[in-house]
Motif scaffolding. Structure first.
Motif, mmCIF file in Angstrom:
data_model
loop_
_atom_site.group_PDB
_atom_site.id
_atom_site.type_symbol
_atom_site.label_atom_id
_atom_site.label_comp_id
_atom_site.label_asym_id
_atom_site.label_seq_id
_atom_site.Cartn_x
_atom_site.Cartn_y
_atom_site.Cartn_z
ATOM 1 N N VAL A 134 0.846 -1.201 0.000
ATOM 2 C CA VAL A 134 0.000 0.000 0.000
ATOM 3 C C VAL A 134 0.877 1.246 0.000
ATOM 4 O O VAL A 134 0.629 2.209 -0.744
ATOM 5 C CB VAL A 134 -0.950 0.008 1.208
ATOM 6 C CG1 VAL A 134 -1.654 1.348 1.345
ATOM 7 C CG2 VAL A 134 -1.972 -1.118 1.082
ATOM 8 N N ALA A 135 1.917 1.236 0.821
ATOM 9 C CA ALA A 135 2.811 2.389 0.895
ATOM 10 C C ALA A 135 3.518 2.622 -0.440
ATOM 11 O O ALA A 135 3.717 3.767 -0.863
ATOM 12 C CB ALA A 135 3.837 2.192 2.002
ATOM 13 N N HIS A 151 1.170 4.395 -2.624
ATOM 14 C CA HIS A 151 1.105 5.803 -2.252
ATOM 15 C C HIS A 151 2.271 6.570 -2.866
ATOM 16 O O HIS A 151 2.100 7.675 -3.405
ATOM 17 C CB HIS A 151 1.139 5.946 -0.728
ATOM 18 C CG HIS A 151 -0.116 5.486 -0.068
ATOM 19 N ND1 HIS A 151 -0.213 5.297 1.295
ATOM 20 C CD2 HIS A 151 -1.337 5.168 -0.568
ATOM 21 C CE1 HIS A 151 -1.431 4.891 1.592
ATOM 22 N NE2 HIS A 151 -2.130 4.800 0.481
ATOM 23 N N LEU A 152 3.466 5.983 -2.792
ATOM 24 C CA LEU A 152 4.652 6.662 -3.321
ATOM 25 C C LEU A 152 4.557 6.832 -4.838
ATOM 26 O O LEU A 152 4.864 7.907 -5.373
ATOM 27 C CB LEU A 152 5.908 5.874 -2.956
ATOM 28 C CG LEU A 152 7.233 6.522 -3.343
ATOM 29 C CD1 LEU A 152 7.402 7.879 -2.658
ATOM 30 C CD2 LEU A 152 8.394 5.601 -2.983
ATOM 31 N N ALA A 160 1.963 7.137 -6.526
ATOM 32 C CA ALA A 160 0.968 8.176 -6.805
ATOM 33 C C ALA A 160 1.494 9.562 -6.451
ATOM 34 O O ALA A 160 1.141 10.556 -7.105
ATOM 35 C CB ALA A 160 -0.315 7.885 -6.024
ATOM 36 N N LEU A 161 2.336 9.643 -5.433
ATOM 37 C CA LEU A 161 2.865 10.934 -4.997
ATOM 38 C C LEU A 161 3.855 11.542 -5.994
ATOM 39 O O LEU A 161 3.823 12.753 -6.243
ATOM 40 C CB LEU A 161 3.546 10.793 -3.628
ATOM 41 C CG LEU A 161 2.629 10.767 -2.413
ATOM 42 C CD1 LEU A 161 3.398 10.319 -1.178
ATOM 43 C CD2 LEU A 161 2.006 12.139 -2.190
ATOM 44 N N SER A 201 2.045 13.327 -8.663
ATOM 45 C CA SER A 201 0.782 13.934 -8.228
ATOM 46 C C SER A 201 0.582 15.363 -8.719
ATOM 47 O O SER A 201 -0.544 15.802 -8.930
ATOM 48 C CB SER A 201 0.670 13.890 -6.698
ATOM 49 O OG SER A 201 1.723 14.636 -6.093
ATOM 50 N N PHE A 220 5.753 11.619 1.765
ATOM 51 C CA PHE A 220 5.800 10.198 2.081
ATOM 52 C C PHE A 220 6.482 9.955 3.426
ATOM 53 O O PHE A 220 5.980 9.186 4.254
ATOM 54 C CB PHE A 220 6.544 9.452 0.971
ATOM 55 C CG PHE A 220 6.634 7.967 1.203
ATOM 56 C CD1 PHE A 220 5.590 7.133 0.809
ATOM 57 C CD2 PHE A 220 7.736 7.395 1.832
ATOM 58 C CE1 PHE A 220 5.668 5.765 1.027
ATOM 59 C CE2 PHE A 220 7.815 6.043 2.054
ATOM 60 C CZ PHE A 220 6.770 5.219 1.639
ATOM 61 N N ALA A 274 4.500 10.786 6.442
ATOM 62 C CA ALA A 274 3.449 9.788 6.721
ATOM 63 C C ALA A 274 4.020 8.509 7.310
ATOM 64 O O ALA A 274 3.384 7.898 8.170
ATOM 65 C CB ALA A 274 2.698 9.476 5.434
ATOM 66 N N TYR A 275 5.218 8.106 6.887
ATOM 67 C CA TYR A 275 5.684 6.756 7.209
ATOM 68 C C TYR A 275 6.960 6.664 8.029
ATOM 69 O O TYR A 275 7.281 5.604 8.570
ATOM 70 C CB TYR A 275 5.877 5.956 5.913
ATOM 71 C CG TYR A 275 4.574 5.561 5.258
ATOM 72 C CD1 TYR A 275 3.761 4.592 5.846
ATOM 73 C CD2 TYR A 275 4.154 6.161 4.066
ATOM 74 C CE1 TYR A 275 2.568 4.212 5.252
ATOM 75 C CE2 TYR A 275 2.949 5.791 3.464
ATOM 76 C CZ TYR A 275 2.169 4.815 4.071
ATOM 77 O OH TYR A 275 0.989 4.463 3.488
#
Length: 200
Positions: free
Chosen positions: A153-154, A157-158, A160-161, A164, A194, A197-198
């Motif tokens: 999932v992470a 996210h990356l 997509a970032l 973006s 990112f 968030a992580y």
């Protein structure tokens, strides 16, 4: 049976890429591609059983040429995690902004509603990228640089970032600043979000 020539295969991929770029996937034909190659359709089909197989290999070949057999070396500090993600982003973003990449993605999107080409394209491209990033993130979690997470999932996210700030403009034909300075800023901001968030 004649041995298939690697050089001939590369020639076919190069000429097929031109045809797909000029007329799109739907209007491209094996007859037109074989005419440009200068051989028979039978010869072309010995290398690629269908137009779909040929198109997917054109797309995969481009990705391999750009990324090679990329792997992310294991990071030994939080700063190295940031640096590795920043460096990979600076490979991904120019690839996404390439006119050839944009044209192929548009073709895949247009064709995906009518066939399984999108499934094959995803499995041989984006899914492999997710695997590479997920493995890297799992090492960073194990080593204590990132918090516990679902690394798949992470990784999504990356991915997509990074683009973006240029999505969906690049696919819709809206002008995007493609300068190296802009790309560096975009990637740095994406990695910063990112890590906020992580990171631990």
């Amino acid at each position: 049976m004649r041995v298939l020539s690697p050089a001939k295969r590369e020639e076919i991929l190069a000429l097929a890429s031109q045809v797909f770029a000029e007329v799109g996937y739907e209007r491209a034909s094996m007859a037109e591609i074989s005419a440009r190659v200068g051989g028979s359709k039978a010869t072309l089909y010995r290398y690629f059983p269908s137009k779909k197989d040929l198109f997917l290999e054109v797309a995969n070949n481009s990705s391999r040429q750009h990324f090679g057999d990329s792997v992310l070396a294991r990071a030994h500090s939080r700063d190295e995690v940031v640096q590795r993600l920043y460096e990979l982003g600076l490979v991904v973003l120019p690839f996404l902004l390439s006119p050839d990449t944009i044209a192929r993605e548009r073709m895949v999107i247009a064709e995906s509603g009518q066939s399984d080409i999108g499934l094959h394209f995803f499995a041989n491209g984006p899914a492999k990228g997710l695997d590479v990033i997920s493995e890297f993130l799992q090492h960073a979690v194990d080593d204590g640089w990132l918090r516990s997470m679902d690394t798949r999932v992470a990784a999504a996210h990356l991915l997509a970032l990074w683009p973006s700030e240029i999505e969906p403009q690049r696919l819709f034909g809206v002008p995007v600043d493609g300068s190296p300075a802009f790309q560096q800023q975009v990637v740095a901001r994406a990695v910063d979000v990112f890590m906020r968030a992580y990171a631990i």
